[in-house]
Design an enzyme around this catalytic site. Structure first.
Site, PDB file in Angstrom:
ATOM      1  N   ASN A  40       0.835  -1.197   0.000  1.00  0.00           N
ATOM      2  CA  ASN A  40       0.000   0.000   0.000  1.00  0.00           C
ATOM      3  C   ASN A  40       0.869   1.247   0.000  1.00  0.00           C
ATOM      4  O   ASN A  40       1.958   1.284   0.586  1.00  0.00           O
ATOM      5  CB  ASN A  40      -1.030  -0.007   1.139  1.00  0.00           C
ATOM      6  N   ILE A  41       0.376   2.255  -0.699  1.00  0.00           N
ATOM      7  CA  ILE A  41       1.109   3.513  -0.889  1.00  0.00           C
ATOM      8  C   ILE A  41       0.140   4.641  -0.572  1.00  0.00           C
ATOM      9  O   ILE A  41      -0.747   4.947  -1.380  1.00  0.00           O
ATOM     10  CB  ILE A  41       1.616   3.652  -2.344  1.00  0.00           C
ATOM     11  N   ASN A  43      -1.133   8.558   0.671  1.00  0.00           N
ATOM     12  CA  ASN A  43      -0.884   9.914   0.170  1.00  0.00           C
ATOM     13  C   ASN A  43      -1.481  10.909   1.148  1.00  0.00           C
ATOM     14  O   ASN A  43      -2.517  10.629   1.765  1.00  0.00           O
ATOM     15  CB  ASN A  43      -1.548  10.061  -1.211  1.00  0.00           C
ATOM     16  N   TYR A  46      -5.679  11.872   1.266  1.00  0.00           N
ATOM     17  CA  TYR A  46      -5.998  10.484   1.636  1.00  0.00           C
ATOM     18  C   TYR A  46      -6.629   9.617   0.537  1.00  0.00           C
ATOM     19  O   TYR A  46      -6.229   8.470   0.361  1.00  0.00           O
ATOM     20  CB  TYR A  46      -6.908  10.458   2.871  1.00  0.00           C
ATOM     21  N   CYS A  51      -4.061   0.641  -2.603  1.00  0.00           N
ATOM     22  CA  CYS A  51      -3.988  -0.606  -1.846  1.00  0.00           C
ATOM     23  C   CYS A  51      -2.870  -1.510  -2.385  1.00  0.00           C
ATOM     24  O   CYS A  51      -2.501  -1.432  -3.567  1.00  0.00           O
ATOM     25  CB  CYS A  51      -5.298  -1.375  -1.948  1.00  0.00           C
ATOM     26  N   GLU A  53      -3.035  -4.660  -3.089  1.00  0.00           N
ATOM     27  CA  GLU A  53      -3.503  -5.542  -4.166  1.00  0.00           C
ATOM     28  C   GLU A  53      -3.492  -4.802  -5.497  1.00  0.00           C
ATOM     29  O   GLU A  53      -3.122  -5.360  -6.547  1.00  0.00           O
ATOM     30  CB  GLU A  53      -4.927  -6.039  -3.878  1.00  0.00           C
ATOM     31  N   CYS A  84     -10.136  -5.241   0.246  1.00  0.00           N
ATOM     32  CA  CYS A  84     -11.296  -4.336   0.329  1.00  0.00           C
ATOM     33  C   CYS A  84     -12.203  -4.563  -0.884  1.00  0.00           C
ATOM     34  O   CYS A  84     -11.826  -5.242  -1.848  1.00  0.00           O
ATOM     35  CB  CYS A  84     -10.822  -2.882   0.408  1.00  0.00           C
ATOM     36  N   CYS A  87     -10.749  -3.650  -4.271  1.00  0.00           N
ATOM     37  CA  CYS A  87      -9.709  -4.578  -4.746  1.00  0.00           C
ATOM     38  C   CYS A  87     -10.314  -5.907  -5.185  1.00  0.00           C
ATOM     39  O   CYS A  87      -9.793  -6.549  -6.105  1.00  0.00           O
ATOM     40  CB  CYS A  87      -8.644  -4.780  -3.672  1.00  0.00           C
TER      41      CYS A  87
HETATM   42  N1  THU Z   1      -5.249  -1.679   2.549  1.00  0.00           N
HETATM   43  C1  THU Z   1      -4.680  -2.453   1.571  1.00  0.00           C
HETATM   44  O1  THU Z   1      -3.621  -2.118   1.028  1.00  0.00           O
HETATM   45  N2  THU Z   1      -5.306  -3.599   1.218  1.00  0.00           N
HETATM   46  C2  THU Z   1      -6.419  -4.085   1.817  1.00  0.00           C
HETATM   47  O2  THU Z   1      -6.876  -5.145   1.443  1.00  0.00           O
HETATM   48  C3  THU Z   1      -7.052  -3.355   2.912  1.00  0.00           C
HETATM   49  C4  THU Z   1      -6.503  -2.007   3.188  1.00  0.00           C
HETATM   50  C5  THU Z   1      -4.557  -0.458   2.949  1.00  0.00           C
HETATM   51  C6  THU Z   1      -5.186   0.829   2.513  1.00  0.00           C
HETATM   52  C7  THU Z   1      -4.628   1.790   3.535  1.00  0.00           C
HETATM   53  O3  THU Z   1      -3.351   2.232   3.107  1.00  0.00           O
HETATM   54  C8  THU Z   1      -4.453   0.951   4.781  1.00  0.00           C
HETATM   55  O4  THU Z   1      -4.487  -0.398   4.365  1.00  0.00           O
HETATM   56  C9  THU Z   1      -5.531   1.182   5.839  1.00  0.00           C
HETATM   57  O5  THU Z   1      -6.795   1.056   5.285  1.00  0.00           O
END
Ligand code: THU
Length: 131
Positions: A40-41, A43, A46, A51, A53, A84, A87
């Site tokens: 996850n990256i 910013n 927000y 994500c 994935e 989520c 994704c």
């Molecule tokens: N996040 C993911 O990268 N993948 C998921 O399946 C659930 C949530 C990240 C998004 C955000 O950067 C952090 O987790 C908190 O929601």
């Protein structure tokens, strides 16, 4: 399956998540057998965050892949996390309902579910096909 879980775990260590401090890693296997990872990256604006994935899918597509045949997601624990909603739909673009998604923690695999379990009755590319 170990390779894809290991890559997702490595990706989690590279997460850029200064706002949520919630580090996630993901990895996807393409139709050639190659695996691609992402984290996850976040910013400061927000909603622009990405994500893990989505980042892994971007790496797969950028490498020339067109199908997702296996997926692993790693959260920080202790509770297992699932992709989520957004994704799940992104995965559906490149995978069928029977896609195996390995839900993992830093300690390894917790359980494996299918995309069809996570996104039943999905809207999928074939719905746009015209006779
Ligand atoms: N996040 C993911 O990268 N993948 C998921 O399946 C659930 C949530 C990240 C998004 C955000 O950067 C952090 O987790 C908190 O929601």
């Amino acid at each position: 399956m170990d390779d894809i879980v290991r890559l997702a775990q490595k990706m989690m260590t590279r997460a850029y998540a200064p706002y949520s401090k919630f580090h996630v890693g993901a990895a996807v296997r393409d139709e050639s057998g190659a695996i691609h990872g992402g984290c996850n990256i976040e910013n400061v604006a927000y909603p622009q965050g990405l994500c893990a994935e989505a980042a892994a899918i971007a790496a797969l597509i950028g490498a020339g892949g067109r199908r997702v045949l296996e997926c692993a997601v790693v959260g920080p624990g202790p509770e297992v996390i699932t992709p989520c909603g957004g994704c799940r739909q992104k995965l559906r673009e490149f995978a069928a309902d029977d896609l195996k998604i390995h839900l993992c923690g830093p300690d390894g695999l917790h359980r494996t579910v299918t995309l069809g379990q996570l996104l039943p009755m999905s809207f999928a590319p074939h719905h746009l096909e015209r006779p």
